[in-house]
Design a protein around this motif. Structure first.
Motif, PDB file in Angstrom:
ATOM      1  N   GLU A 124       0.910  -0.955   0.138  1.00  0.00           N
ATOM      2  CA  GLU A 124      -0.004   0.075  -0.048  1.00  0.00           C
ATOM      3  C   GLU A 124       0.877   1.145   0.290  1.00  0.00           C
ATOM      4  O   GLU A 124       1.341   2.240  -0.415  1.00  0.00           O
ATOM      5  N   LYS A 125       2.034   1.111   0.945  1.00  0.00           N
ATOM      6  CA  LYS A 125       2.930   2.470   0.825  1.00  0.00           C
ATOM      7  C   LYS A 125       3.392   2.959  -0.239  1.00  0.00           C
ATOM      8  O   LYS A 125       3.598   3.955  -0.852  1.00  0.00           O
ATOM      9  N   LEU A 126       4.110   1.603  -1.353  1.00  0.00           N
ATOM     10  CA  LEU A 126       4.871   1.389  -2.312  1.00  0.00           C
ATOM     11  C   LEU A 126       3.788   2.297  -3.734  1.00  0.00           C
ATOM     12  O   LEU A 126       4.055   2.886  -4.201  1.00  0.00           O
ATOM     13  N   ALA A 127       2.390   1.433  -4.077  1.00  0.00           N
ATOM     14  CA  ALA A 127       1.486   2.486  -4.437  1.00  0.00           C
ATOM     15  C   ALA A 127       1.407   4.051  -4.152  1.00  0.00           C
ATOM     16  O   ALA A 127       1.074   4.619  -5.427  1.00  0.00           O
ATOM     17  N   LYS A 128       1.036   4.226  -2.960  1.00  0.00           N
ATOM     18  CA  LYS A 128       1.405   5.230  -3.433  1.00  0.00           C
ATOM     19  C   LYS A 128       2.071   6.007  -3.546  1.00  0.00           C
ATOM     20  O   LYS A 128       2.126   7.261  -3.534  1.00  0.00           O
ATOM     21  N   ALA A 168      17.275  -0.972  -3.050  1.00  0.00           N
ATOM     22  CA  ALA A 168      16.284  -1.060  -3.038  1.00  0.00           C
ATOM     23  C   ALA A 168      15.713  -0.343  -0.947  1.00  0.00           C
ATOM     24  O   ALA A 168      14.662   0.037  -0.811  1.00  0.00           O
ATOM     25  N   PHE A 169      16.608  -0.770  -0.226  1.00  0.00           N
ATOM     26  CA  PHE A 169      16.813  -0.890   1.585  1.00  0.00           C
ATOM     27  C   PHE A 169      16.672   0.474   1.606  1.00  0.00           C
ATOM     28  O   PHE A 169      15.913   1.204   2.776  1.00  0.00           O
ATOM     29  N   ASP A 170      17.505   1.354   0.967  1.00  0.00           N
ATOM     30  CA  ASP A 170      18.426   2.784   1.700  1.00  0.00           C
ATOM     31  C   ASP A 170      16.955   3.339   1.007  1.00  0.00           C
ATOM     32  O   ASP A 170      16.467   4.927   1.416  1.00  0.00           O
ATOM     33  N   LYS A 171      16.702   2.792  -0.128  1.00  0.00           N
ATOM     34  CA  LYS A 171      15.416   4.269  -1.108  1.00  0.00           C
ATOM     35  C   LYS A 171      14.072   3.984  -0.396  1.00  0.00           C
ATOM     36  O   LYS A 171      13.556   5.302  -0.149  1.00  0.00           O
ATOM     37  N   TYR A 172      13.418   2.876  -0.337  1.00  0.00           N
ATOM     38  CA  TYR A 172      12.224   2.584   0.701  1.00  0.00           C
ATOM     39  C   TYR A 172      12.227   1.643   1.819  1.00  0.00           C
ATOM     40  O   TYR A 172      11.210   2.068   2.454  1.00  0.00           O
ATOM     41  N   LEU A 173      12.601   0.422   1.725  1.00  0.00           N
ATOM     42  CA  LEU A 173      12.164  -0.611   2.969  1.00  0.00           C
ATOM     43  C   LEU A 173      13.217  -0.590   4.217  1.00  0.00           C
ATOM     44  O   LEU A 173      12.387  -1.525   4.923  1.00  0.00           O
ATOM     45  N   ALA A 174      13.965   0.203   4.304  1.00  0.00           N
ATOM     46  CA  ALA A 174      14.701   0.100   5.447  1.00  0.00           C
ATOM     47  C   ALA A 174      14.202   1.460   6.393  1.00  0.00           C
ATOM     48  O   ALA A 174      12.728   2.177   6.654  1.00  0.00           O
ATOM     49  N   PRO A 175      13.834   0.720   8.075  1.00  0.00           N
ATOM     50  CA  PRO A 175      13.649   1.901   8.590  1.00  0.00           C
ATOM     51  C   PRO A 175      13.587   3.497   8.797  1.00  0.00           C
ATOM     52  O   PRO A 175      14.758   3.472   7.807  1.00  0.00           O
ATOM     53  N   GLY A 176      12.733   4.145   8.192  1.00  0.00           N
ATOM     54  CA  GLY A 176      12.367   5.934   8.296  1.00  0.00           C
ATOM     55  C   GLY A 176      12.761   5.848   6.597  1.00  0.00           C
ATOM     56  O   GLY A 176      12.080   7.121   6.264  1.00  0.00           O
TER      57      GLY A 176
END
Ligand code: AMP
Ligand code: MN
Ligand code: MN
Ligand code: MN
Length: 297
Positions: A124-128, A168-176
């Motif tokens: 859902e967050k990625l869709a936004k 992908a983690f740094d851009k989207y998936l990691a905390p924060g």
């Protein structure tokens, strides 16, 4: 499969490797290779002692045990349990666990049930953020919805051009980051107890990845030991040689045995570059976990 390019990260640390690997992943969690492929690779790389430690599941253990016997690998049943400790995600490895222990299996299943709802929220967050259909996209890389991991989202994002490899983690998936979804995993006490009650040994995975201060790491170790935890990963593909020496010293001070694992997931597309089956040796200033697992090297 040519693994040649990846051996440098290991051989940089020491001239030789040893045939022990007590941490790796199959397609039963977020690894890219099926159990038999993984074990074949470990053997081909020169491995002798291998623990399979999928995230929050023992689904691959029975198959791995049988196949390891067939090809002549010494197999150690394992698991890597996701833990929330003091608001941080910590991973606890269980080695020599009993994969048929019903309490362990039930507790892990319960833990895994949270993965699909968290995955929906990530999608859902990625869709936004303008990235549609990420749930189906991630699921394509995932053998079982209960195993859905951020690693599967990483593959979806990188292989569809939304993020460069390993970003992908740094851009989207990691905390924060904008598609991060906080999740409550097992408590440290429960994770250690489930492992120990099934006859296993609990080990803190890749301690340097948490980026804790020394004080916080010592607090984690103190809590971990108070619940019956006995080991810590000293050699890990997430660790530099300096990290390994540093954790070996802490292991000695805290009277923990030292473990060793590639944390292998994939040839590429993962932060942990390593070969499965082999690792650079434990530093001399620590007590290896080997004797507790019947490892004779
Ligand atoms: P999850 O259990 O779904 O929260 O996903 C955690 C998994 O993501 C870990 O087990 C690693 O395999 C992978 N991971 C964690 N941090 C990174 C990172 N910075 N880059 C790539 N993969 C990562
Ligand atoms: Mn993983
Ligand atoms: Mn881990
Ligand atoms: Mn792991």
């Amino acid at each position: 499969m040519n693994l040649g390019a990846d051996t440098t990260s290991i051989s940089d640390h020491a001239g030789k490797t040893i045939p022990v690997d007590l941490h790796c992943h199959s397609t039963n969690s977020d690894g890219a290779f099926k159990v038999k492929e993984l074990l074949d690779m470990a053997l081909k790389n020169g491995g002798k002692y291998l623990a399979l430690t999928d995230h929050d599941t023992v689904a691959g253990i029975a198959e791995a045990r049988i196949y390891a016997k067939e090809i002549g690998l010494s197999f150690i049943p394992g698991v890597e349990i996701s833990v929330t400790w003091n608001h941080s995600l910590v991973h606890i490895i269980g080695l020599n666990i009993n994969d048929k222990d019903q309490a362990l299996v039930n507790n892990l299943q319960h833990l895994q049930n949270g993965r699909i709802t968290r995955g929906q929220k990530i999608a859902e967050k990625l869709a936004k953020l303008g990235i549609p259909d990420a749930l189906n996209g991630a699921m394509k890389y995932c053998s079982d919805p209960k195993a859905l991991s951020r690693t599967h989202f990483l593959r979806f994002l990188t292989e569809n051009g939304y993020a460069k490899a390993n970003r992908a983690f740094d851009k989207y998936l990691a905390p924060g980051k904008p598609a991060y979804v906080a999740h409550e995993w097992a408590s440290l006490e429960n994770a250690v107890n489930w492992i120990t009650a099934s006859g296993g040994i609990a080990v803190i995975a890749h301690p340097c990845r948490y980026k804790f201060t020394r004080t916080k790491l010592l607090k984690l170790i103190n809590d971990f030991k108070s619940y019956g935890g006995v080991g810590i990963e000293v050699v890990s593909s997430s660790h530099s040689l300096d990290d390994a020496l540093h954790i070996a010293q802490i292991a000695k001070e805290c009277d923990l045995v030292a473990s060793i694992g590639s944390d292998f997931h994939n040839i590429t597309n993962n932060f942990a570059r390593a070969n499965v089956g082999v690792n650079y040796p434990l530093p001399p200033n620590c007590t290896p976990i080997y004797s507790k697992l019947g490892i004779n090297i």
